[in-house]
Structures are given as C-alpha cells and as structure tokens.
Design a protein around this motif. Structure first.
Motif, PDB file in Angstrom:
ATOM      1  N   ASN A  23     -78.415 -22.675  42.126  1.00  0.00           N
ATOM      2  CA  ASN A  23     -78.540 -24.237  42.807  1.00  0.00           C
ATOM      3  C   ASN A  23     -79.359 -24.151  40.968  1.00  0.00           C
ATOM      4  OD1 ASN A  23     -77.338 -24.485  44.654  1.00  0.00           O
ATOM      5  ND2 ASN A  23     -79.073 -23.924  46.107  1.00  0.00           N
ATOM      6  N   SER A  24     -79.965 -23.469  40.067  1.00  0.00           N
ATOM      7  CA  SER A  24     -80.306 -24.052  39.165  1.00  0.00           C
ATOM      8  C   SER A  24     -79.580 -24.494  38.233  1.00  0.00           C
ATOM      9  CB  SER A  24     -81.921 -22.756  39.101  1.00  0.00           C
ATOM     10  OG  SER A  24     -81.238 -22.080  38.226  1.00  0.00           O
ATOM     11  N   LYS A  25     -77.962 -23.886  38.201  1.00  0.00           N
ATOM     12  CA  LYS A  25     -76.968 -23.716  36.920  1.00  0.00           C
ATOM     13  C   LYS A  25     -76.701 -24.729  37.214  1.00  0.00           C
ATOM     14  CE  LYS A  25     -78.322 -19.053  35.802  1.00  0.00           C
ATOM     15  NZ  LYS A  25     -76.826 -17.776  35.940  1.00  0.00           N
ATOM     16  N   ILE A  26     -76.917 -26.006  38.348  1.00  0.00           N
ATOM     17  CA  ILE A  26     -75.081 -26.867  38.395  1.00  0.00           C
ATOM     18  C   ILE A  26     -75.147 -27.600  37.307  1.00  0.00           C
ATOM     19  CG2 ILE A  26     -75.148 -28.978  39.772  1.00  0.00           C
ATOM     20  CD1 ILE A  26     -76.874 -28.002  41.973  1.00  0.00           C
ATOM     21  N   ASP A  27     -75.907 -28.001  36.148  1.00  0.00           N
ATOM     22  CA  ASP A  27     -75.364 -28.656  35.290  1.00  0.00           C
ATOM     23  C   ASP A  27     -75.130 -27.382  33.417  1.00  0.00           C
ATOM     24  OD1 ASP A  27     -75.512 -30.658  35.851  1.00  0.00           O
ATOM     25  OD2 ASP A  27     -78.104 -30.754  35.558  1.00  0.00           O
ATOM     26  N   THR A  28     -74.780 -25.743  34.018  1.00  0.00           N
ATOM     27  CA  THR A  28     -75.028 -25.666  33.325  1.00  0.00           C
ATOM     28  C   THR A  28     -72.959 -25.024  33.073  1.00  0.00           C
ATOM     29  OG1 THR A  28     -74.741 -23.382  34.623  1.00  0.00           O
ATOM     30  CG2 THR A  28     -76.572 -23.608  33.179  1.00  0.00           C
ATOM     31  N   GLN A  29     -72.953 -24.609  31.960  1.00  0.00           N
ATOM     32  CA  GLN A  29     -71.120 -24.334  32.078  1.00  0.00           C
ATOM     33  C   GLN A  29     -70.448 -22.935  33.092  1.00  0.00           C
ATOM     34  OE1 GLN A  29     -70.375 -22.048  27.632  1.00  0.00           O
ATOM     35  NE2 GLN A  29     -70.118 -24.001  27.157  1.00  0.00           N
ATOM     36  N   PRO A  30     -69.484 -24.107  33.358  1.00  0.00           N
ATOM     37  CA  PRO A  30     -68.784 -23.713  35.148  1.00  0.00           C
ATOM     38  C   PRO A  30     -68.264 -22.457  34.539  1.00  0.00           C
ATOM     39  CG  PRO A  30     -68.366 -26.083  34.388  1.00  0.00           C
ATOM     40  CD  PRO A  30     -69.236 -25.643  33.804  1.00  0.00           C
ATOM     41  N   LEU A  31     -67.596 -21.250  35.410  1.00  0.00           N
ATOM     42  CA  LEU A  31     -66.773 -20.879  35.113  1.00  0.00           C
ATOM     43  C   LEU A  31     -65.061 -20.943  35.301  1.00  0.00           C
ATOM     44  CD1 LEU A  31     -65.802 -17.941  33.827  1.00  0.00           C
ATOM     45  CD2 LEU A  31     -65.823 -17.066  36.349  1.00  0.00           C
ATOM     46  N   ILE A  32     -64.472 -21.146  34.793  1.00  0.00           N
ATOM     47  CA  ILE A  32     -62.797 -21.011  35.484  1.00  0.00           C
ATOM     48  C   ILE A  32     -61.946 -20.184  34.683  1.00  0.00           C
ATOM     49  CG2 ILE A  32     -62.839 -23.833  35.870  1.00  0.00           C
ATOM     50  CD1 ILE A  32     -60.878 -23.747  32.374  1.00  0.00           C
ATOM     51  N   ASN A  33     -60.652 -19.443  35.521  1.00  0.00           N
ATOM     52  CA  ASN A  33     -60.034 -18.877  35.935  1.00  0.00           C
ATOM     53  C   ASN A  33     -58.651 -19.232  35.452  1.00  0.00           C
ATOM     54  OD1 ASN A  33     -61.847 -15.802  36.055  1.00  0.00           O
ATOM     55  ND2 ASN A  33     -61.778 -18.009  38.094  1.00  0.00           N
ATOM     56  N   VAL A  34     -57.282 -18.441  34.484  1.00  0.00           N
ATOM     57  CA  VAL A  34     -56.466 -19.224  33.983  1.00  0.00           C
ATOM     58  C   VAL A  34     -55.760 -18.194  33.590  1.00  0.00           C
ATOM     59  CG1 VAL A  34     -55.914 -20.961  31.720  1.00  0.00           C
ATOM     60  CG2 VAL A  34     -58.335 -20.770  32.765  1.00  0.00           C
ATOM     61  N   ALA A  35     -54.688 -18.308  33.974  1.00  0.00           N
ATOM     62  CA  ALA A  35     -53.236 -17.642  34.012  1.00  0.00           C
ATOM     63  C   ALA A  35     -52.419 -18.093  33.287  1.00  0.00           C
ATOM     64  CB  ALA A  35     -52.338 -17.023  35.137  1.00  0.00           C
ATOM     65  N   VAL A  36     -51.474 -16.711  31.785  1.00  0.00           N
ATOM     66  CA  VAL A  36     -51.071 -17.742  30.867  1.00  0.00           C
ATOM     67  C   VAL A  36     -49.493 -16.962  31.467  1.00  0.00           C
ATOM     68  CG1 VAL A  36     -50.600 -17.864  28.284  1.00  0.00           C
ATOM     69  CG2 VAL A  36     -52.936 -18.009  29.537  1.00  0.00           C
ATOM     70  N   VAL A  37     -48.824 -18.093  31.654  1.00  0.00           N
ATOM     71  CA  VAL A  37     -47.178 -17.418  32.146  1.00  0.00           C
ATOM     72  C   VAL A  37     -46.279 -17.693  31.138  1.00  0.00           C
ATOM     73  CG1 VAL A  37     -48.427 -16.822  34.048  1.00  0.00           C
ATOM     74  CG2 VAL A  37     -47.247 -19.141  33.721  1.00  0.00           C
ATOM     75  N   GLY A  38     -45.160 -17.467  31.818  1.00  0.00           N
ATOM     76  CA  GLY A  38     -43.817 -18.075  31.006  1.00  0.00           C
ATOM     77  C   GLY A  38     -42.930 -16.724  30.776  1.00  0.00           C
ATOM     78  N   ALA A 250     -63.485 -27.632  36.990  1.00  0.00           N
ATOM     79  CA  ALA A 250     -64.289 -26.538  37.863  1.00  0.00           C
ATOM     80  C   ALA A 250     -63.726 -26.559  39.682  1.00  0.00           C
ATOM     81  CB  ALA A 250     -65.282 -25.307  37.433  1.00  0.00           C
ATOM     82  N   PRO A 251     -62.907 -25.616  39.623  1.00  0.00           N
ATOM     83  CA  PRO A 251     -63.059 -25.735  41.203  1.00  0.00           C
ATOM     84  C   PRO A 251     -64.503 -25.664  41.994  1.00  0.00           C
ATOM     85  CG  PRO A 251     -62.583 -23.514  41.191  1.00  0.00           C
ATOM     86  CD  PRO A 251     -62.394 -24.323  39.660  1.00  0.00           C
ATOM     87  N   LYS A 252     -64.569 -25.951  43.330  1.00  0.00           N
ATOM     88  CA  LYS A 252     -65.682 -25.273  44.381  1.00  0.00           C
ATOM     89  C   LYS A 252     -65.921 -23.992  44.453  1.00  0.00           C
ATOM     90  CE  LYS A 252     -66.542 -30.440  45.844  1.00  0.00           C
ATOM     91  NZ  LYS A 252     -66.832 -30.933  46.388  1.00  0.00           N
TER      92      LYS A 252
END
Length: 455
Positions: A23-38, A250-252
């Motif tokens: 809760n104290s880190k709401i404004d920090t950089q959120p983590l996202i997972n990104v897959a590279v496909v093709g 970033a997703p919830k």
C-alpha cells in the motif's frame, strides 16, 4: 480461509507487513510481464538483445565477445540475439528454443521480459512463456517475403496471436521489425499493419488494444529513443518501443487472494540447494513459510528467495517472477506446472473438468473421445475430450444444440475433458491464469477456453 487476511508475519526475526508495504508503494514503478512472440527469424532475440544493450544491461566486453564468436561461426548478425540465446544449441541452430527471461526498468515501469521461441517445434515452450505474460510484443519481419512467410499458411504469426489472446493477453504491441531493409517505407508498413489489423479483429483484439511501432532490431533504431531517421520521421510521429511499453497500464494484482506460485523450472543451485522458479499468480509468500506442492501434496519450507535478477528478498507478491530455495523435500517431488500454495488454502486438483472453448480452424471435426495435448500454464498433459455437452452462440452464449455429434471450426462449445493424471486448476471466475486451457492436436492449436466446472 482467514490466512490471507494476516497482515504481519514474523520470519527470520523480522516483522514483515507485506500488504502494508504494498500500500505504501502505490506510486512506485509497477511490475509488468511482457512476452515477445512471433514467427521464427522475425528478429525477436536480436531486437530485445539490442534493447538490453542500449539500456546498459550488457557490458561492452560481453557484447564484443558475442560479436567475435558469432563472426567465427559466420553469424555476425546474431551478436545481439546471443544476449538472450545463451545455450550452445540455440547459438548453433540460430533459433530460440527455451524461454529466456530478464528484467529491466523504463522510466515508469519494471519490466520482466519473456523471450519466447518462434519455431513451430517449440510452440509448447512459447505457450509456457506467454502464459506468464500480462502483455505481448508481436515481432513481424517487414522485408519482402518475410512478413508473408510468417503470416501465410504454415507461419507462426497467426498461431502466436491466437495463443496470446487465448492465454489472456489484452494489449498487443506489434513491432514491425527490419524496417531498414525496406528503407523505412510507409507503404510497406501500412500494408503489414492493415493485414494484421483485419486478422487481429477476428481473434478478438480491438483497435484500441493494438499498438503498431516501426523498428530496427539490428540497428537499434526506434527502440530506446524516438527515431531521428528522416525517412521514418517524415511519416511516423509515434513513440519508441520503450515509450510504448512505458505507457502500458499495469494490471491489478490479486494480493489478497490465497498464495499460488506456478512452477516453471526446478534445479539444484550449487550453493543454495534445491531451487524452484516460477510466477506468483496470487497472494504473497514470505521467507520461512511452510508450503505444500500440488497436486502431490508434498510439504516443504521456503528457506530463501531471490528475484530473476538475483536480488535476495524477504517476500514475493502476485505478478512477480521469483526463485524459491526450498527445504524438506527433494527434486523428484517437484515438477514444472506444479502449484505451490499454503496448506490452509490448497489449489484444487482434478482428473476431469468442464470448459467452454472456442474451436479454431481445424481440419477434422472434434468428436467424443478425441485425444488432445492439454496445455495449461507451463506444462502439457495427454487428455481426451470425454463429452461434447453443447454448442453456444458466440454473441449471447445461448445454447444452440445439446449433445452435438461433433464440433467444427469457429464453434463455441461446452465440453468435458478427462486427464490421465491429476492436474491443478481453478475456475476461471476465481483465477484467470489457472482457469485457462489450450487444446492442441497433431502440432496445431485446435481450441482454447476457460474452466467453468471442476468435478
């Protein structure tokens, strides 16, 4: 069921208020997972390897070594790809085989990158990587014939798009790569984006969920910083690839749900001992927590944990990739696809379940008893479609026919699937990750959908 309401845990002499910290880190950089496909040879590894170099994640010494060794093999253009393709087999064959994983930061995001293989032989590995992603980058080759080879019959572009959508990816970045080979031509870019836009709509992507960006993985143009190439800037006014990643929402995360970690790798660390890599799907885990490994029910203890970039941490939360050092068990009792949870709230296990699926472009009808490779999260299991319960309208879900004799392409159906071994699943309404399944047969993806009943 009150375990997840515990805000403070005492471990290793520390008071860790995980939810309070979050809760104290709401404004920090959120983590996202990104897959590279093709499609294979679209330049995925070269593009992402060059981006990591531009971000300062690769030393000049390491890059020089890659360039020297790749030139010795007559593969000088593979130097950047080798940043992610590290095994001897991958370098010898010039293709990604396993899912390479690394982490980097943009001005606003922490990005966990999953570089998935593009070759048809390694689609199961691609599914494993894409199943862990919040977003995907589809890399396509803009060179004459290159895009067509991936997009037309036999190419992997279409199947990868279908799979990432079926696995829950809601936003897709399309990196139109190798644009230097077509002199950054707007006509070629528009042709590719037009062809893909039509197809993406049929898969379920809205225009607002797709972002196109022209890039050059080999030259590093329009990756980190907005391009200054005149032949591109005269018609393209959008941002660089990193700019676009930075703008993703970033997703919830389900921090307050029961702890679930989906195992992606098991190995013996030379110093730390038995280690398990995976993604925390929901809840959180704290060092020193006793856990149970499902579906076997083996108990273990979390001795320590690290992030994917080898930083020691006291806890890990939903959305994060981590490595757990476990004690109280042995390597023969933990496997890819297992789910680690707390004993008070175990994940459900089953041999049989019902799923609502969309049937893809199949060559032969699906009938009762049809054998499939069932893919869920990071593994695949042999199974059979034991019952065809009903077909449904795509628009409103109403039952069109009960007990159909067979299923054909583009139908939505309720089916029952029976597995040879017990697997870990959740209802889709409770867990989008553990409630999704993909069905393959003969090396092709034939259907995908969601779990609606576990029996």
């Amino acid at each position: 069921k009150q375990w997840y309401q515990r805000r403070v845990a005492i471990t290793a002499g520390k008071d860790i208020d995980v939810l309070g910290i979050l809760n104290s880190k709401i404004d920090t950089q959120p983590l996202i997972n990104v897959a590279v496909v093709g499609h294979v040879d679209a330049g995925k590894s070269t593009l992402m390897g060059h981006l990591l170099c531009l971000l300062g994640h690769v030393s000049k010494k390491e890059l020089h070594k890659n360039k020297t060794e790749s030139q010795k093999l007559g593969k000088g253009s593979f130097a950047y790809a080798w940043v992610l393709d590290e095994t001897g087999e991958e370098r010898e064959r010039g293709v990604t085989i396993d899912v390479a994983q690394t982490r980097f930061q943009t001005p606003k995001k922490t990005v966990n990158l999953l570089d998935a293989p593009g070759h048809k032989d390694f689609v199961p590995n691609m599914i494993s990587g894409a199943s862990q992603a919040d977003f995907a980058i589809l890399v396509v080759d803009s060179t004459p014939g290159g895009f067509e080879a991936g997009f037309e019959q036999g190419g992997q572009t279409r199947e990868h798009v279908v799979l990432v959508r079926a696995l829950g990816v809601q936003t897709l970045i399309v990196a139109v790569n190798k644009m230097e080979n077509v002199a950054w031509g707007k006509e070629r870019y528009d042709h590719i984006s037009g062809e893909l836009t039509v197809f993406l709509k049929t898969v379920g992507f809205k225009n607002s969920e797709v972002i196109f960006v022209p890039v050059s993985g080999l030259e590093g143009d329009n990756l980190l910083e907005k391009s200054k190439t005149p032949t591109l800037t005269e018609w393209y006014s959008g941002g660089s690839l990193v700019d676009i990643i930075d703008g993703l929402e970033a997703p919830k995360r389900c921090y307050d749900r029961p702890f679930r970690l989906i195992v992606t790798d098991v190995f013996k660390h030379p110093q730390m001992g038995l280690s398990v890599a995976g993604k925390v799907d929901s809840g959180f885990v704290i060092m020193g927590t006793p856990v149970v490994i499902m579906p076997g029910g083996t108990t273990a203890m979390i001795k320590s944990m690290t992030t994917v970039d080898d930083k020691s941490v006291d806890y890990s939360v939903a959305g994060e990739q981590c490595i757990l050092v476990v004690g109280g068990t042995d390597q023969t009792k933990i496997h890819n696809g297992n789910v680690i949870c707390e004993s008070q709230s175990r994940v459900r296990t089953t041999l049989k379940f019902k799923a609502r699926v969309l049937v893809f472009n199949i060559d032969i009808p699906i009938t009762k008893g049809f054998p499939i490779d069932l893919h869920y999260q990071t593994v695949n299991e042999p199974a059979v479609i034991s019952r065809l319960i009903s077909t449904h309208s795509k628009s409103n879900g109403q039952v069109l026919k009960s007990k159909p004799r067979c299923l054909t392409k583009n139908q939505v159906a309720l089916i029952e699937i029976k597995c040879e071994r017990a697997i870990c699943l959740e209802l889709f309404k409770d867990s989008k990750s553990l409630g999704r399944i993909t069905c393959r047969y003969g090396g092709n993806t034939i259907a995908a959908g969601m779990v609606i009943e576990i029996t």
